[in-house]
Design an enzyme around this catalytic site. Sequence first.
Site, short mmCIF file in Angstrom:
data_model
loop_
_atom_site.label_atom_id
_atom_site.label_comp_id
_atom_site.label_asym_id
_atom_site.label_seq_id
_atom_site.Cartn_x
_atom_site.Cartn_y
_atom_site.Cartn_z
N ASP A 293 -41.69 -31.83 8.61
CA ASP A 293 -40.27 -31.17 8.23
C ASP A 293 -39.15 -32.18 8.73
OD1 ASP A 293 -39.11 -28.55 7.48
OD2 ASP A 293 -38.35 -28.93 9.26
N HIS B 184 -46.30 -24.45 4.67
CA HIS B 184 -45.53 -25.63 5.52
C HIS B 184 -45.89 -26.11 6.63
CE1 HIS B 184 -41.72 -27.69 5.74
NE2 HIS B 184 -41.33 -27.13 6.76
#
Length: 326
Positions: free
Chosen positions: A105, A303
């Site tokens: 991320d 994610h």
Amino acid sequence: MPQQRTDVTHRLVPSPAGRIHLVEQGTGPLVLLVHGFPESWYSWRHQLPALAAAGCRAVAVDVRGYGRSSRPLAIDDYRMLELVEDMTAVVDALGERSAVIVGHDWGSVIAANSALLRPDVFRAVGLLSVPYAPRGGPRPSELFARMGGDEEFYVSYFQEPGRAEAEIEPDVRGWLAGFYAAFSGDTMPTPDAPDPHFVGPGGTLRARFPSGPGPAWLSESDLDFYAGEFERTGMSAALGRYRNMDRDWEDLADLDGAPITQPSLFIGGGLDASTHWMADAIKAFPSTLPGLTCTRILEGCGHWIQQERPAETNRLLTDWLDSLPA
């Protein structure tokens, strides 16, 4: 690499921010693990023992503003140049001259820029979830403002100090549970549901989080840990990263279009919006990541790659690390 197991060590080391908290396991070549939002060193809990067993000195940091690292008050203290200095300072404080850096991320973006700005220190770079895209194009705030039509993109929503905090901080645990579920492969909303990356007029992000059971990777004790960290620190420092995107665009102008030439790895989630929104960046890897030696899209994964698919992530990381020049 020789097989080994060692105890986990927590340390505070000096950096330009004041101090960086890190968790260390193993001995051997240094691998620096950098988390994203809204996370912690704890996001690498499955990788630390696996990398240590594979013969690495695995070190997961609390990024500046998170956990037990220092939390400067000024928003511009969270600009990318400062975070790269932190990563370099950690390597130096550990008595090492070089490291492999792996990020997820926002940590992926920090890792990429660390490799670009300090190739003398970071000899290889692993990127999870967010693919490398060279600096360029319009000012980020202008780009995000054009997304979503009548709805507001979450990055724009995060810009005004205090606004997102007012949504999150009255119920940190509940908000985190919803945020993690919204972007996990097994719990994210269906394609016909309102997109949780956007806020409707006068609304909140939380209004679009899924209800029901949480993701399989997130236990109650895991959620307790994350919630405890942010209940203690508040959210402003973590959100500071989003509030520096225009500053970064200005600071990094000399890197416009620059490739990362060190050996690299990319792991994406097949259901992660980053994989789809940044598909052109992935297609450009032959020119932007000429040292890329491993790329993998994990089908059905959202994610939170290293937590949703720890065994696959560990195998890909250890195989890649084994392939690097000594």
